[in-house]
Design a protein around this motif. Structure first.
Motif, short mmCIF file in Angstrom:
data_model
loop_
_atom_site.label_atom_id
_atom_site.label_comp_id
_atom_site.label_asym_id
_atom_site.label_seq_id
_atom_site.Cartn_x
_atom_site.Cartn_y
_atom_site.Cartn_z
N ASP A 152 4.59 -3.95 -7.90
CA ASP A 152 4.49 -5.52 -8.80
C ASP A 152 5.53 -6.73 -8.59
OD1 ASP A 152 1.94 -4.28 -9.18
OD2 ASP A 152 2.80 -3.44 -11.43
N SER A 153 6.65 -6.01 -8.64
CA SER A 153 8.20 -7.02 -9.05
C SER A 153 7.87 -8.03 -7.51
CB SER A 153 9.10 -5.66 -9.03
OG SER A 153 9.24 -5.44 -7.46
N LEU A 154 7.38 -7.19 -6.50
CA LEU A 154 7.80 -7.74 -5.00
C LEU A 154 6.56 -8.79 -5.24
CD1 LEU A 154 8.32 -5.42 -2.80
CD2 LEU A 154 9.52 -6.43 -3.25
N ASN A 155 5.29 -8.84 -5.23
CA ASN A 155 4.03 -9.79 -5.79
C ASN A 155 4.64 -10.57 -7.14
OD1 ASN A 155 3.01 -8.55 -3.77
ND2 ASN A 155 2.18 -6.68 -4.91
N TRP A 156 6.26 -10.89 -7.09
CA TRP A 156 6.57 -12.00 -8.26
C TRP A 156 5.95 -13.37 -8.80
CZ3 TRP A 156 9.13 -16.69 -7.54
CH2 TRP A 156 9.54 -16.61 -5.78
N LEU A 157 5.25 -13.73 -6.67
CA LEU A 157 5.33 -15.45 -6.92
C LEU A 157 3.29 -15.43 -7.56
CD1 LEU A 157 5.66 -17.97 -5.43
CD2 LEU A 157 4.22 -17.62 -3.75
N PRO A 158 3.43 -16.48 -9.22
CA PRO A 158 2.33 -16.36 -9.96
C PRO A 158 1.28 -16.76 -8.52
CG PRO A 158 4.22 -17.81 -10.73
CD PRO A 158 4.50 -17.45 -9.36
N ASP A 159 -0.15 -16.31 -9.61
CA ASP A 159 -1.47 -16.32 -8.90
C ASP A 159 -1.47 -18.13 -8.82
OD1 ASP A 159 -1.17 -13.60 -8.72
OD2 ASP A 159 -2.98 -13.74 -10.25
N ASP A 160 -0.88 -19.14 -9.54
CA ASP A 160 -1.97 -20.42 -8.80
C ASP A 160 -0.36 -21.09 -8.22
OD1 ASP A 160 0.15 -19.70 -10.58
OD2 ASP A 160 -0.45 -21.32 -12.40
N GLY A 178 0.65 -1.09 -0.02
CA GLY A 178 0.04 -0.25 0.21
C GLY A 178 0.77 0.97 -0.31
N GLN A 179 2.10 1.35 1.00
CA GLN A 179 2.24 2.27 1.10
C GLN A 179 3.59 2.19 -0.39
OE1 GLN A 179 6.64 3.00 3.43
NE2 GLN A 179 4.23 3.49 4.67
N LEU A 180 4.41 1.42 -0.97
CA LEU A 180 5.04 1.92 -2.10
C LEU A 180 4.44 2.14 -3.25
CD1 LEU A 180 7.01 -1.84 -2.29
CD2 LEU A 180 7.90 0.65 -2.12
N ARG A 181 2.39 2.07 -3.08
CA ARG A 181 1.15 1.76 -4.73
C ARG A 181 0.62 3.82 -4.43
NH1 ARG A 181 0.44 -1.53 -7.52
NH2 ARG A 181 1.06 -4.10 -6.63
#
Ligand code: G1P
Length: 290
Positions: A88-96, A76-79
């Motif tokens: 986005d780069s921190l949320n690299w783990l695929p959704d599945d 939230g703070q970064l956005r």
């Protein structure tokens, strides 16, 4: 066709060979270039088609689980600051892909750690990746080589697969060592993936007692029957429940293959090898690699 979608990553070790770095930071989170070592191991598993990662650890290792979770506050703070690309780069783990953690309880050895994942894995076949060992992502194609190759071979013939590589004489005593009826064929395959029937393993033999110099690298693909053997394995070398003893029992009933390793690997759980690995990853990334 056998599907391998689960992987066990034992992360319960204290990392005594990495002190003082590992005193308050789990050794699996020590950096290799710009990312923690275990990041590359999880990427390797995902590239090979794994969807469920089971970390086997203990209370002091919860930072590893957090690394693979979303940090909503930070996100939230970064956005809010317009740093969406970084978020986005921190949320690299695929959704599945899911990453979960289960505790080992008592530190009774590698075999015991793998058995601790049984309540999650159940009747599924699965891979084991020892995160001390980091395969070089810059010289291998992770979606075709090594673990991916082993999963493919397992799907074709149903035999559990163990990754092996030649080691120097002075390193034989640190590893599980494979016994093959004919090692000459293996020598011809050095540095490429190829599968061979294995007769057994000896855990950490002296050089004189070693049946070969083909060491277990830390990547395995198992049929779920290994759990039954692990449940019946007694403590042996080092007073620990050894995975290699359960593999020997699996061999006598079902047959097991070794796969020769392609590319190179680093032992990120050993200070000297860790430093070499750090330099290699950092150099690749400074030169523009991911
Ligand atoms: C474990 C295994 C051994 C394997 C090694 C690879 O030993 O028991 O068979 O060769 O990992 O790193 P450890 O290093 O946990 O003592």
């Amino acid at each position: 066709m056998k599907n391998v979608k689960f992987a066990v990553l034992p992360v319960a070790g204290f990392g005594t060979r990495m002190l003082p770095l590992s005193k308050s930071v789990p050794k699996e989170l020590l950096p290799l270039g710009s990312r923690p070592a275990i990041h590359y191991v999880v990427e390797e598993a995902i590239a090979a088609g794994i969807k469920h990662i089971v970390l086997v650890g203990h209370a002091q290792k919860s930072a590893i689980e957090n690394y693979f979770d979303v940090n909503a506050e930070l996100d939230g703070q970064l956005r809010r600051k317009g740093k969406d690309e970084l978020a986005d780069s921190l949320n690299w783990l695929p959704d599945d892909v899911t990453v979960s953690m289960i505790r080992q309880g008592k530190p009774l050895g590698l075999g015991h750690a793998v058995l601790a994942a049984r309540p999650i894995i159940g009747e599924n076949d699965f891979a084991v990746l020892l995160p001390d060992v980091v395969l070089d992502p810059y010289t291998t194609n992770m979606s075709a080589d090594n673990l991916a190759f082993m999963i493919d071979a397992f799907a074709k013939d149903g035999h559990s697969q163990i990754l092996v590589d030649q080691v120097a004489d002075e390193d034989v005593h640190k590893y599980g060592i494979a016994k093959l009826s004919d090692t000459s064929a293996v020598d011809d395959q050095a540095a490429t993936n190829a599968s061979f029937k294995v007769a057994g393993f000896v855990e950490k033999p002296s050089l004189a007692d070693a049946p070969s110099k083909l060491a277990v690298v830390g990547r395995y693909v198992f049929s779920h029957q290994i759990f039954d053997y692990l449940a019946n394995t007694k403590a042996s070398v080092g007073g620990e429940i050894q995975l290699t003893d359960a593999i020997d029992a699996l061999i006598s009933e079902y047959g097991v293959n070794v796969t020769t390793m392609s590319g190179s690997s680093y032992d990120a759980g050993d200070m000297q090898s860790y430093m070499q690995a750090f330099m290699h990853f950092a150099q690749q990334q400074l030169a523009g690699g991911e």
